[in-house]
Write an enzyme that holds these catalytic residues in place. Structure first.
Site, PDB file in Angstrom:
ATOM      1  N   CYS A 113      49.397 -16.273  54.810  1.00 41.99           N
ATOM      2  CA  CYS A 113      49.554 -15.315  53.635  1.00 41.99           C
ATOM      3  C   CYS A 113      48.265 -14.184  54.033  1.00 41.99           C
ATOM      4  CB  CYS A 113      49.595 -15.882  52.437  1.00 41.99           C
ATOM      5  SG  CYS A 113      50.818 -16.921  52.288  1.00 41.99           S
ATOM      6  N   HIS A 249      47.299 -10.535  46.953  1.00 43.22           N
ATOM      7  CA  HIS A 249      48.426 -11.313  47.606  1.00 43.22           C
ATOM      8  C   HIS A 249      49.122 -12.050  46.215  1.00 43.22           C
ATOM      9  CE1 HIS A 249      50.964 -14.362  49.690  1.00 43.22           C
ATOM     10  NE2 HIS A 249      49.877 -15.293  49.226  1.00 43.22           N
ATOM     11  N   ASN A 279      56.621 -15.242  46.622  1.00 35.40           N
ATOM     12  CA  ASN A 279      55.361 -15.273  47.461  1.00 35.40           C
ATOM     13  C   ASN A 279      56.129 -14.969  49.050  1.00 35.40           C
ATOM     14  OD1 ASN A 279      53.388 -15.627  49.660  1.00 35.40           O
ATOM     15  ND2 ASN A 279      52.796 -17.821  48.585  1.00 35.40           N
TER      16      ASN A 279
HETATM   17  O1  UT7 Z   1      50.084 -18.237  49.392  1.00 37.09           O
HETATM   18  C1  UT7 Z   1      49.335 -19.284  50.009  1.00 37.09           C
HETATM   19  C2  UT7 Z   1      48.414 -20.003  49.053  1.00 37.09           C
HETATM   20  N1  UT7 Z   1      49.635 -21.018  47.931  1.00 37.09           N
HETATM   21  C3  UT7 Z   1      48.973 -20.650  46.701  1.00 37.09           C
HETATM   22  O2  UT7 Z   1      48.289 -19.982  46.657  1.00 37.09           O
HETATM   23  C4  UT7 Z   1      49.902 -21.569  45.673  1.00 37.09           C
HETATM   24  C5  UT7 Z   1      48.913 -22.225  44.800  1.00 37.09           C
HETATM   25  N2  UT7 Z   1      49.275 -23.289  43.912  1.00 37.09           N
HETATM   26  C6  UT7 Z   1      50.231 -22.992  42.847  1.00 37.09           C
HETATM   27  O3  UT7 Z   1      50.730 -21.912  42.969  1.00 37.09           O
HETATM   28  C7  UT7 Z   1      50.540 -23.946  42.026  1.00 37.09           C
HETATM   29  O4  UT7 Z   1      49.604 -25.267  42.158  1.00 37.09           O
HETATM   30  C8  UT7 Z   1      52.091 -24.470  41.930  1.00 37.09           C
HETATM   31  C9  UT7 Z   1      52.844 -23.271  41.285  1.00 37.09           C
HETATM   32  C10 UT7 Z   1      52.281 -24.870  43.447  1.00 37.09           C
HETATM   33  C11 UT7 Z   1      52.209 -25.689  41.073  1.00 37.09           C
HETATM   34  O5  UT7 Z   1      51.720 -25.502  39.765  1.00 37.09           O
HETATM   35  P1  UT7 Z   1      50.551 -26.258  39.228  1.00 37.09           P
HETATM   36  O6  UT7 Z   1      50.294 -25.926  37.836  1.00 37.09           O
HETATM   37  O7  UT7 Z   1      49.527 -26.587  39.989  1.00 37.09           O
HETATM   38  O8  UT7 Z   1      51.394 -27.932  39.044  1.00 37.09           O
HETATM   39  P2  UT7 Z   1      51.090 -29.172  39.953  1.00 37.09           P
HETATM   40  O9  UT7 Z   1      51.078 -29.225  41.162  1.00 37.09           O
HETATM   41  O10 UT7 Z   1      49.651 -29.661  39.118  1.00 37.09           O
HETATM   42  O11 UT7 Z   1      52.091 -30.214  39.210  1.00 37.09           O
HETATM   43  C12 UT7 Z   1      52.004 -30.358  37.534  1.00 37.09           C
HETATM   44  C13 UT7 Z   1      53.505 -31.123  37.415  1.00 37.09           C
HETATM   45  C14 UT7 Z   1      53.666 -32.215  38.441  1.00 37.09           C
HETATM   46  O12 UT7 Z   1      54.393 -33.473  37.389  1.00 37.09           O
HETATM   47  P3  UT7 Z   1      53.727 -34.698  36.920  1.00 37.09           P
HETATM   48  O13 UT7 Z   1      52.844 -35.267  37.964  1.00 37.09           O
HETATM   49  O14 UT7 Z   1      52.373 -34.077  35.956  1.00 37.09           O
HETATM   50  O15 UT7 Z   1      54.575 -35.178  36.237  1.00 37.09           O
HETATM   51  C15 UT7 Z   1      54.520 -31.765  39.346  1.00 37.09           C
HETATM   52  O16 UT7 Z   1      55.311 -32.826  39.878  1.00 37.09           O
HETATM   53  O17 UT7 Z   1      54.385 -30.078  37.588  1.00 37.09           O
HETATM   54  C16 UT7 Z   1      55.665 -30.571  38.408  1.00 37.09           C
HETATM   55  N3  UT7 Z   1      56.133 -29.859  39.432  1.00 37.09           N
HETATM   56  C17 UT7 Z   1      57.281 -29.395  39.007  1.00 37.09           C
HETATM   57  N4  UT7 Z   1      57.909 -29.333  37.594  1.00 37.09           N
HETATM   58  C18 UT7 Z   1      58.976 -28.602  37.616  1.00 37.09           C
HETATM   59  C19 UT7 Z   1      55.772 -29.287  40.541  1.00 37.09           C
HETATM   60  N5  UT7 Z   1      56.769 -28.408  40.895  1.00 37.09           N
HETATM   61  C20 UT7 Z   1      57.603 -28.395  39.925  1.00 37.09           C
HETATM   62  C21 UT7 Z   1      58.830 -27.483  39.802  1.00 37.09           C
HETATM   63  N6  UT7 Z   1      59.681 -27.703  38.672  1.00 37.09           N
HETATM   64  N7  UT7 Z   1      59.088 -26.620  40.607  1.00 37.09           N
END
Ligand code: UT7
Length: 322
Positions: A113, A249, A279
């Site tokens: 990225c 970004h 993204n």
């Molecule tokens: O560009 C390169 C660099 N990449 C980034 O900068 C990405 C950085 N990360 C992010 O943008 C975020 O961490 C994400 C959008 C990927 C995830 O959001 P989050 O608020 O950090 O969620 P999380 O990974 O902590 O997951 C929280 C919950 C989990 O469920 P449990 O374990 O609490 O039951 C996940 O399984 O959200 C769940 N989850 C989803 N639920 C519905 C993860 N993806 C999804 C989804 N829909 N698409």
């Protein structure tokens, strides 16, 4: 020593739009979750057979039109991409051939990225050392080809696209400074499965898909981008009030808001395209730049802070007087 200044910007987005609701029909997610946690409403997806080279060429042609130059005027092509059309030759060489020119240096930069920021930093150094006078700098990716469509934590995030700038030697800055960093120890948090070392198509290598520990990446990204804001301002002896526009970004609206807060910039001075583009990896910064130049928000003479963070980890910034 010369400076490099941005003469024109361009971009390209594939026609097909994929909405959050379409993804919710494929994996256990919802429009509401995606909007709230990422800020993404939709993303573009390239057509079958439409690769990075084709998109990069389209963005490059728009940037050259905006700069009022033709392909023969270009003496360097640097392309940031993680999704080259082939392992080799470099997609930059394919773009060169598509533009009908030959002889100048053309190569890809792989910084995921941060690819465009890396490409800009490299091209800027060629111009500053008078090794080139007019460069095409492109960021282009078809990240949709590197996704596991059953993994809801990654397949909702990425879109395809390309952005480009023409930079040219000048006596005035231009690109005031660029800052590039990496820390390879973070590979386990964000990588693509499969390996050339195992044999490109070996069964054992598995499919080439993105694996990410999203919330760990999120925390490091917020911390690191805060630091690079300080580094960039300090290198130029400027206070944060000097920045007219943040062009970040576009990975997650919450990461963008954290960087804006660090700069104490109101969100109406931040270019946000993540809602419409998702993204787009190396394309995200030049796509955002071109969007705000073409809609008239960014004006000549304003100071822009461009920044990115991505797999590697890699991160970088550029401070630009547009
Ligand atoms: O560009 C390169 C660099 N990449 C980034 O900068 C990405 C950085 N990360 C992010 O943008 C975020 O961490 C994400 C959008 C990927 C995830 O959001 P989050 O608020 O950090 O969620 P999380 O990974 O902590 O997951 C929280 C919950 C989990 O469920 P449990 O374990 O609490 O039951 C996940 O399984 O959200 C769940 N989850 C989803 N639920 C519905 C993860 N993806 C999804 C989804 N829909 N698409």
């Amino acid at each position: 020593m010369k400076y490099a200044s941005i003469k024109g910007t361009g971009s390209y987005l594939p026609e097909k739009i994929v909405t959050n609701d379409e993804l919710a029909a494929m994996v256990d997610t919802s429009d509401e979750w995606i909007r709230e946690r990422t800020g993404i409403h939709q993303r573009h997806r390239s057509a079958d057979g439409e690769g990075t080279g084709q998109m990069a060429e389209a963005a490059a042609r728009h940037a050259m039109d905006a700069a009022g130059v033709s392909p023969e005027d270009i003496d360097l092509i640097v392309l940031g991409t993680t999704t080259p059309d082939r392992v080799y030759p470099a997609t930059a060489c394919q773009v060169q051939a598509r533009l009908g020119i030959a002889g100048c240096a053309a190569f890809d930069v792989q910084a995921v990225c941060s690819g465009f920021i890396y490409a800009l930093g490299v091209a800027e150094k060629f111009i500053r050392t008078e090794s080139a006078t007019r460069a095409l700098v492109i960021g282009a990716d078809v990240h949709s080809r590197l996704l596991d469509w059953a993994d809801r934590s990654t397949c909702i995030l990425f879109g395809d696209g390309a952005g480009a700038v023409v930079i040219e030697a000048s006596d005035e800055p231009g690109i005031m400074s660029s800052h590039l960093h990496a820390d390879g120890r973070y590979e386990p948090l964000l990588y693509v499965d499969g390996s050339v070392a195992d044999g490109y198509d070996a069964q054992s290598a598995g499919p080439a898909v993105t694996r990410m520990q999203g919330n760990e990446v999120f925390k490091v990204a917020v911390r690191t981008l805060g630091r690079i804001v300080d580094e960039t301002l300090a290198a130029n002896g400027l206070k944060r009030q000097a920045v007219d526009w943040l062009i970040p970004h576009q990975a997650n609206l919450r990461i963008i808001q954290a960087t804006a807060k660090k700069l104490r910039l109101p969100m109406d001075r931040v270019v946000v395209t993540v809602d419409k583009h998702g993204n787009t990896s190396a394309a995200s910064v030049p796509l955002a730049l071109d969007t705000a130049v073409r809609d008239g928000r960014i004006k000549r003479g304003e100071i822009l802070l461009l920044e990115a963070f991505g797999g590697g980890f890699t991160w970088g910034s550029a401070l630009v007087r547009f």
